[in-house]
Design a protein around this motif. Structure first.
Motif, PDB file in Angstrom:
ATOM      1  N   PRO A 146       0.934  -1.040   0.031  1.00  0.00           N
ATOM      2  CA  PRO A 146      -0.033   0.041   0.089  1.00  0.00           C
ATOM      3  C   PRO A 146       0.820   1.152   0.100  1.00  0.00           C
ATOM      4  O   PRO A 146       2.150   1.247   0.482  1.00  0.00           O
ATOM      5  N   VAL A 147       0.322   2.315  -0.519  1.00  0.00           N
ATOM      6  CA  VAL A 147       1.037   3.560  -0.710  1.00  0.00           C
ATOM      7  C   VAL A 147       1.409   4.136   0.547  1.00  0.00           C
ATOM      8  O   VAL A 147       2.801   4.629   0.711  1.00  0.00           O
ATOM      9  N   ARG A 148       0.665   3.940   1.759  1.00  0.00           N
ATOM     10  CA  ARG A 148       0.673   4.615   2.833  1.00  0.00           C
ATOM     11  C   ARG A 148       1.736   3.823   3.694  1.00  0.00           C
ATOM     12  O   ARG A 148       2.317   4.301   5.068  1.00  0.00           O
ATOM     13  N   GLU A 149       2.086   2.523   3.251  1.00  0.00           N
ATOM     14  CA  GLU A 149       3.221   1.770   3.937  1.00  0.00           C
ATOM     15  C   GLU A 149       4.563   1.684   3.286  1.00  0.00           C
ATOM     16  O   GLU A 149       5.648   1.386   4.134  1.00  0.00           O
ATOM     17  N   ALA A 150       4.760   2.097   2.164  1.00  0.00           N
ATOM     18  CA  ALA A 150       5.906   2.003   1.419  1.00  0.00           C
ATOM     19  C   ALA A 150       6.958   2.860   1.944  1.00  0.00           C
ATOM     20  O   ALA A 150       6.619   4.167   2.216  1.00  0.00           O
TER      21      ALA A 150
END
Ligand SMILES: [Zn+2]
Length: 656
Positions: A256-260
């Motif tokens: 997910p974008v928010r975890e990368a």
């Protein structure tokens, strides 16, 4: 949480703030972007390129796409006939849309009846292919074609729609309305019905719809488009796309974008997605998502970016490599990735105001993106190598070229994303140069341009900026009007400069260290602020973890990365080393260095060895520096290389 109001488009563009703006117009930001009525290029490097874009590049793109049937795809799709053959790969619609975006920005510079007529005609042909439910794609959905949305991994359908929507946003921001805007809204409504909250849970293999929908939401005030952009951002990273040979990382569906922690996979996709994710984060007040994008930008700049600002070191999948995997001779550095990087840096600059974003934007724009167009505006680099080992071969000017195989700029490509991307960048480039705040004006990029705007405080300001940048380091800013209250004029001191000599009016010059210089006063007509930047050529050494260029140096002069180019067929750049103990001479356009040419290692000498191992074998003991000859080498701006025919070239020079 920002509340967006669902309102129809007002008919009078002058009275609706959404009708003005640049490519990005966030509803909230630290810095406010200017629109094309507020800043205009007047002369010099950028004016010359923007004029060439208007006069040459737009017509070049249009003529090629007419000739090879890419525009004709829309006519055939509209005809209702069946069995016609689609020209080009499945996502060539996007090139027409990027051309339309470029035309829209160009028309925003003033009346141009010829271009207006061509633009209107092209819009009519595109519009005629739109289906009753809003869907508009020439490669899918008709008898004999693949079904709609049957190949989200590779089909690029929503990617194309994103560029159509961006073209419509450019039209809204420069003219208010038009047929393409109506087409884009019908298409976006179709997308909301198909992929929205009660629709299919899916994403497109190539991001681009995300920033486009966010911008359409900003431009029209329709919150559904932002909602759909947010859905696409949040859905990615959960394995919705089928596995492919390059892995899910290729289209950022691995995490997910928010975890990368970093940008990864296909560089253009990663940068477009990050841009859209930040747009969504800003409009929704989602600080965690905004922080994730900033974190990824920082990591990528620190470990995965070439000295030119180029991104992407894998040819096979056009992807980022691992940290510090930045081989100069295999630099992919796609022109579109540079443009995607600028899209992201500009968004971060508007939100945070930090000069580091403007620094990277300058580096990437001048050294990666502007390396793409040939001086005549009729050929382009798709990939931007930093080391050309063998003289390039002249491409057939009448044929389509393979994207990465062309070793000289080519007129057009089978996948031709870069030329139209350059066109839309040049047509709107001044909109990335300056911003305003409540009582201040900030100059981020230099050249010659006029600014006439009203600050958020209500104070009108008029300034002329004159500079021979990027070749010259003097920037003269002159007020043309009396300001009715105190105004703070802020100029970026580029990171490469570190300091500047600043002269306010008739005062003595003063050295200023740091990132910016600000002057606050009531400006009178003729008041000047002069910035002098140090244009002395300088050595640059790479982080030793970039193994591929360890033991080498590069040379920069002002904002420009320089290179050594060799046209003569009997000499190449491959054998030279540079003597860094000898003077580095600054010239009008580049730099002069002392080169030494040792006997080539690994080639048979009369004694059977020449200092490095046995003859014919390039590994062994360190070479002896015997018999070397010194010569003068003239370095030129990297972005201008390969304009005089086949040559060898390198940015990183091994040290003697
Ligand atoms: Zn491209």
């Amino acid at each position: 949480m920002t509340q967006l109001v669902d309102t129809p488009i007002p008919s009078d563009p002058q009275t609706h703030p959404a009708f003005r703006g640049g490519p990005v117009a966030p509803s909230t930001s630290k810095l406010t972007p200017l629109d094309s009525t507020e800043i205009r290029l007047t002369q010099g490097y950028w004016r010359s390129w923007q004029q060439k874009n208007s006069d040459v590049v737009l017509a070049h793109c249009e003529a090629w796409m007419e000739r090879i049937g890419w525009i004709g795809n829309f006519d055939r799709a509209a005809s209702g006939d069946t069995g016609w053959e689609h020209s080009g790969i499945e996502f060539v619609d996007s090139e027409i849309y990027k051309l339309l975006e470029a035309m829209a920005w160009d028309l925003g510079h003033g009346e141009n009846p010829d271009l207006q007529q061509r633009y209107d005609s092209l819009v009519d042909r595109v519009a005629s292919a739109q289906e009753a439910d809003g869907y508009l794609h020439t490669s899918f959905g008709r008898p004999g074609q693949p079904a709609r949305y049957s190949n989200l991994e590779w089909g690029h359908e929503l990617y194309c729609f994103g560029h159509l929507i961006q073209a419509a946003v450019a039209r809204i921001r420069t003219a208010g309305s038009g047929r393409l805007v109506e087409v884009a809204i019908r298409l976006a409504d179709h997308l909301y019905a198909t992929f929205g909250p009660s629709g299919r849970e899916a994403v497109c293999g190539h991001p681009e719809i995300e920033p486009a929908l966010a911008e359409l939401g900003r431009a029209t005030g329709d919150a559904r488009y932002l909602e759909l952009a947010a859905l696409f951002v949040e859905r990615r990273g959960h394995g919705l796309l089928k596995p492919i040979e390059y892995g899910q990382e290729y289209f950022q569906d691995d995490q997910p974008v928010r975890e990368a922690e970093t940008l990864r996979g296909h560089a253009v996709r990663a940068l477009y997605l990050a841009s859209g994710a930040l747009d969504v984060a800003v409009e929704l007040g989602d600080e965690a998502l905004a922080a994730a994008v900033e974190r990824q930008w920082s990591h990528t700049v620190a470990t995965r970016t070439y000295i030119t600002g180029g991104m992407g070191s894998h040819h096979q999948d056009e992807a980022f490599g691992a940290d510090f995997e930045l081989p100069p001779d295999r630099a992919y550095s796609e022109t579109c990735a540079g443009i995607g990087s600028n899209m992201l840096s500009w968004r971060l600059l508007l939100q945070h105001g930090d000069t580091k974003y403007a620094d990277l934007l300058e580096r990437t724009l001048l050294n990666n993106v502007m390396a793409s167009p040939r001086e005549d505006g009729r050929a382009f680099f798709y990939t931007n190598t930093l080391h050309q080992r063998v003289p390039g071969s002249v491409p057939d000017e009448g044929e389509l070229n393979a994207r990465a195989l062309s070793s000289l700029r080519a007129p057009w490509f089978e996948v031709s994303c870069c030329p139209t991307n350059v066109a839309r960048t040049l047509a709107s480039v001044e909109l990335y140069f300056a911003t305003k705040t409540h009582d201040g004006l900030q100059l981020h990029q230099y050249g010659s341009y006029d600014i006439d705007t009203t600050l958020d405080s209500g104070t009108p300001v008029s300034f002329s900026v004159v500079s021979g940048y990027p070749a010259e380091g003097r920037i003269v800013v002159t007020s043309r009007e009396q300001t009715t209250s105190e105004v703070t004029l802020t100029l970026r001191i580029p990171a490469w400069a570190g300091h500047a000599d600043v002269t306010v009016g008739s005062n003595d010059p003063e050295r200023v260290d740091g990132e910016t210089v600000s002057v606050t006063r009531r400006f009178a007509p003729g008041d000047t602020v002069v910035l002098d930047l140090p244009m002395k050529a300088r050595w640059v050494t790479p982080d030793p973890r970039i193994d591929a260029v360890r033991g080498t140096v590069a040379v920069e002069r002002g904002p420009l990365v320089l290179c050594l180019e060799e046209q003569a067929s009997e000499r190449t750049v491959n054998d030279v080393r540079v003597d860094t103990s000898a003077p580095l001479v600054t010239t009008d356009t580049g730099a002069g260095v002392t080169l030494v040419t040792p006997a080539a290692p690994g080639t048979a000498g009369t004694a059977g060895t020449d200092g490095l191992g046995r003859a014919g074998w390039p590994y062994g003991e360190a070479p002896a520096d015997e018999g070397r000859g010194a010569s003068e080498g003239i370095l030129r701006p990297y972005a201008t290389w390969a304009n005089e025919g086949p040559s060898t070239m390198r940015v990183w020079l091994p040290t003697a």
